[in-house]
Enzyme design. Structure first.
Site, PDB file in Angstrom:
ATOM      1  N   ASP A  13     -18.332   7.457 -17.367  1.00  0.00           N
ATOM      2  CA  ASP A  13     -17.587   8.688 -16.977  1.00  0.00           C
ATOM      3  C   ASP A  13     -18.399   9.058 -15.633  1.00  0.00           C
ATOM      4  O   ASP A  13     -18.505  10.013 -15.202  1.00  0.00           O
ATOM      5  CB  ASP A  13     -17.592   9.741 -17.810  1.00  0.00           C
ATOM      6  CG  ASP A  13     -16.852   9.511 -19.149  1.00  0.00           C
ATOM      7  OD1 ASP A  13     -16.212   8.811 -19.179  1.00  0.00           O
ATOM      8  OD2 ASP A  13     -17.587   9.809 -20.306  1.00  0.00           O
ATOM      9  N   LYS A  16     -16.170   5.714 -11.585  1.00  0.00           N
ATOM     10  CA  LYS A  16     -16.024   4.614 -11.134  1.00  0.00           C
ATOM     11  C   LYS A  16     -14.795   4.288 -10.405  1.00  0.00           C
ATOM     12  O   LYS A  16     -14.612   3.534  -9.559  1.00  0.00           O
ATOM     13  CB  LYS A  16     -16.543   3.489 -12.072  1.00  0.00           C
ATOM     14  CG  LYS A  16     -17.942   3.332 -12.465  1.00  0.00           C
ATOM     15  CD  LYS A  16     -18.025   2.518 -13.689  1.00  0.00           C
ATOM     16  CE  LYS A  16     -17.337   2.689 -14.935  1.00  0.00           C
ATOM     17  NZ  LYS A  16     -17.881   4.010 -15.801  1.00  0.00           N
ATOM     18  N   GLY A  40     -11.498   5.263 -19.491  1.00  0.00           N
ATOM     19  CA  GLY A  40     -10.399   6.239 -18.841  1.00  0.00           C
ATOM     20  C   GLY A  40     -10.912   6.313 -17.412  1.00  0.00           C
ATOM     21  O   GLY A  40     -12.132   6.654 -16.938  1.00  0.00           O
ATOM     22  N   HIS A  41      -9.952   5.836 -16.603  1.00  0.00           N
ATOM     23  CA  HIS A  41     -10.271   5.948 -15.209  1.00  0.00           C
ATOM     24  C   HIS A  41      -9.348   6.728 -14.451  1.00  0.00           C
ATOM     25  O   HIS A  41      -8.286   6.552 -14.659  1.00  0.00           O
ATOM     26  CB  HIS A  41     -10.322   4.492 -14.485  1.00  0.00           C
ATOM     27  CG  HIS A  41     -11.564   3.756 -14.663  1.00  0.00           C
ATOM     28  ND1 HIS A  41     -11.545   2.468 -14.481  1.00  0.00           N
ATOM     29  CD2 HIS A  41     -12.612   4.050 -15.368  1.00  0.00           C
ATOM     30  CE1 HIS A  41     -12.572   1.981 -14.650  1.00  0.00           C
ATOM     31  NE2 HIS A  41     -13.374   2.939 -15.326  1.00  0.00           N
ATOM     32  N   GLN A 226     -17.110   1.912 -18.759  1.00  0.00           N
ATOM     33  CA  GLN A 226     -18.159   2.594 -19.738  1.00  0.00           C
ATOM     34  C   GLN A 226     -19.454   2.540 -18.793  1.00  0.00           C
ATOM     35  O   GLN A 226     -19.209   2.551 -17.654  1.00  0.00           O
ATOM     36  CB  GLN A 226     -18.632   1.886 -21.003  1.00  0.00           C
ATOM     37  CG  GLN A 226     -17.595   2.081 -22.189  1.00  0.00           C
ATOM     38  CD  GLN A 226     -16.409   1.270 -22.192  1.00  0.00           C
ATOM     39  OE1 GLN A 226     -16.617   0.011 -21.783  1.00  0.00           O
ATOM     40  NE2 GLN A 226     -15.282   1.600 -22.326  1.00  0.00           N
TER      41      GLN A 226
HETATM   42  P1  IMP Z   1     -16.280   2.918 -28.542  1.00  0.00           P
HETATM   43  O1  IMP Z   1     -16.485   2.249 -27.381  1.00  0.00           O
HETATM   44  O2  IMP Z   1     -15.241   3.445 -28.962  1.00  0.00           O
HETATM   45  O3  IMP Z   1     -16.925   1.996 -29.856  1.00  0.00           O
HETATM   46  O4  IMP Z   1     -17.632   4.194 -28.607  1.00  0.00           O
HETATM   47  C1  IMP Z   1     -18.865   3.925 -28.450  1.00  0.00           C
HETATM   48  C2  IMP Z   1     -19.710   4.889 -27.792  1.00  0.00           C
HETATM   49  O5  IMP Z   1     -19.328   4.647 -26.409  1.00  0.00           O
HETATM   50  C3  IMP Z   1     -19.378   6.398 -27.871  1.00  0.00           C
HETATM   51  O6  IMP Z   1     -20.350   7.270 -27.902  1.00  0.00           O
HETATM   52  C4  IMP Z   1     -18.065   6.534 -26.852  1.00  0.00           C
HETATM   53  O7  IMP Z   1     -17.943   8.063 -26.350  1.00  0.00           O
HETATM   54  C5  IMP Z   1     -18.788   5.811 -25.691  1.00  0.00           C
HETATM   55  N1  IMP Z   1     -17.662   5.479 -24.858  1.00  0.00           N
HETATM   56  C6  IMP Z   1     -16.757   4.485 -24.984  1.00  0.00           C
HETATM   57  N2  IMP Z   1     -16.048   4.338 -23.917  1.00  0.00           N
HETATM   58  C7  IMP Z   1     -16.452   5.292 -22.903  1.00  0.00           C
HETATM   59  C8  IMP Z   1     -16.113   5.673 -21.630  1.00  0.00           C
HETATM   60  O8  IMP Z   1     -15.322   4.914 -21.231  1.00  0.00           O
HETATM   61  N3  IMP Z   1     -16.837   6.702 -21.155  1.00  0.00           N
HETATM   62  C9  IMP Z   1     -18.032   7.447 -21.697  1.00  0.00           C
HETATM   63  N4  IMP Z   1     -18.340   7.059 -22.941  1.00  0.00           N
HETATM   64  C10 IMP Z   1     -17.460   5.857 -23.509  1.00  0.00           C
END
Ligand code: IMP
Length: 426
Positions: A13, A16, A40-41, A226
């Site tokens: 977040d 990017k 999410g972008h 991420q």
């Molecule tokens: P997962 O990717 O759904 O397995 O989540 C694993 C961890 O990564 C969790 O803490 C999510 O909140 C975090 N996470 C996954 N995708 C994002 C992102 O795009 N931005 C911020 N945190 C993320």
């Protein structure tokens, strides 16, 4: 030719999407190489807001080739819905989107498994996005129950794989949850064949495509998803995502060798946010944390969850920068700090009475880390109209100088608002 990578240096977040969007007009190809629709972008221009999740940001620029490479896990229903949301707004998606046949496909049993695994962790939930990301990657690593995009678009292979996998998944899920309603092979096959028929023309060997693009000296932009601290190997395990979200993921996720990359831009929010579980040493559970959340609209793009907010942590960020070997950094959302009297930047941790600037490898040590802060005066001005580095108030420049010094890379881009125009280049 230039090959550029944009990498988040924190817990995701970092905005990017805005940097990727700005750079897409200087590149012919934009590559998404990890994660799935957990990302999410948000991109804003011409008074419009676009929310992208699986689609590379190149999709918003006509003439740019978008590539979903092998490292991505794909929920085909979500992908088709996202494509429709873009075409409905008048942006065509034709041959400008290709998808790797080596990518992996998310099925509904991945969601069912994730719900059970998360619940089993009680108070120490990872706090995943519930998109079936980790369970799909688990099947990829485990091999026995994985379905790649190349399998999914071959009807006979898809049927055979579902016949092998679904009874096994049903058995396991039934043991873990007596109320579980079994999946049916035929229904899953019919649903997924419907998606496969729509996506098949886009499915290619993107690795070979990218190798040819390198030979042809095309410019390529790698769009990180991420952030480095969520990397499965190098992040705050187990509170991470299930792929290499640091720059380490570019090679495995796309097949492009690291020596082909000319420039790596590390993206850093001017403060810290984190969603989900896991330690976050500079988190502010007070009114300043709430102020940052409100001013920065810090609510998840994918899940809507309020993000945990705190001061900039340069121990963590420098670690992300070292993993990537960044050439420069982009500081995002600087304007959000504009109403605060004084600002703090974490420059070291104190762990068990010892001061360190090394980011701990064990999450329990990170949980004990007490931030050691550098305090700077706020600029107390609206900087959303600034367009040149020299025009920042001196306090904002001092803040940026501290960021550069502590992270160990020059600040070459500063974002002062969500719009494309609200960007200051050095
Ligand atoms: P997962 O990717 O759904 O397995 O989540 C694993 C961890 O990564 C969790 O803490 C999510 O909140 C975090 N996470 C996954 N995708 C994002 C992102 O795009 N931005 C911020 N945190 C993320």
């Amino acid at each position: 030719m230039s090959v550029t990578a944009v990498i988040g240096l924190q817990w995701g977040d970092e905005a990017k999407g805005k940097i990727v969007d700005l750079l897409t007009d200087q590149h012919e190809i934009v590559v998404r190489y990890l994660g799935g629709n957990n990302a999410g972008h948000t991109v804003k221009f011409d008074g419009q807001t676009y929310k992208l999740s699986l689609l590379p940001a190149g999709i918003l620029r006509p003439g740019v080739q978008s590539v979903i490479a092998n490292g991505v896990v794909i929920n085909p229903k979500a992908l088709l819905e996202e494509m429709k949301s873009i075409t409905d707004r008048g942006l065509p998606i034709g041959e400008n989107l290709i998808i790797s046949d080596r990518g992996h496909v998310i099925f509904p049993y991945h969601h069912a498994e994730e719900a059970i695994f998360e619940a089993s962790r009680g108070d120490s939930k990872i706090g995943t996005t519930m998109r079936g990301i980790g369970t799909c990657y688990r099947d990829k690593i485990g091999r026995a129950h994985a379905i790649r995009v190349g399998d999914f678009v071959r009807p006979a292979v898809l049927r055979k794989r579902l016949e092998e996998i679904v009874p096994y998944k049903n058995q396991i899920l039934k043991c873990l949850d007596p109320n579980f309603k079994p999946f049916e092979v035929q229904a899953l096959y019919d649903e997924y064949m419907g998606y496969a028929d729509q996506l098949r023309p886009r499915v290619v060997d993107t690795t070979t495509f990218l190798h040819k693009a390198l030979r042809d000296k095309k410019s390529i932009l790698f769009e990180g998803a991420q952030g480095s601290l969520l990397d499965i190997d190098h992040g705050t395990f187990p509170y991470v995502t299930s792929s290499n979200a640091s720059a380490c993921g570019i090679q495995s996720g796309s097949g492009v060798p690291s020596r082909a990359i000319d420039r790596i831009i590390g993206v850093v929010k001017a403060y810290t946010t984190r969603v989900g579980g896991g330690p976050c040493p500079t988190e502010l559970l007070d009114e300043i944390g709430q102020h940052i959340r409100d001013e920065g609209h810090e609510y998840g793009t994918v899940t809507g969850r309020p993000r945990r907010c705190g001061w900039l942590d340069t121990v963590a960020t420098k670690y992300g920068a070292n993993l990537a070997g960044v050439d420069c950094i982009a500081v995002m959302l600087l304007d959000v700090l504009g109403k605060l009297d004084e600002l703090k930047i974490c420059e070291a941790y104190e762990i068990d009475g010892e001061r360190t600037t090394d980011f701990p490898s064990h999450v329990d040590d990170l949980a004990k880390a007490k931030p050691v802060y550098r305090t700077l005066p706020g600029w107390k001005k609206d900087i959303t109209g600034v367009r040149r580095m020299a025009d920042f108030p001196k306090e904002a420049r001092a803040y940026l100088d501290s960021v550069s010094e502590l992270v160990g890379a020059p600040v070459e881009i500063v974002s002062v608002g969500p719009d494309r125009e609200q960007t200051v280049l050095s």
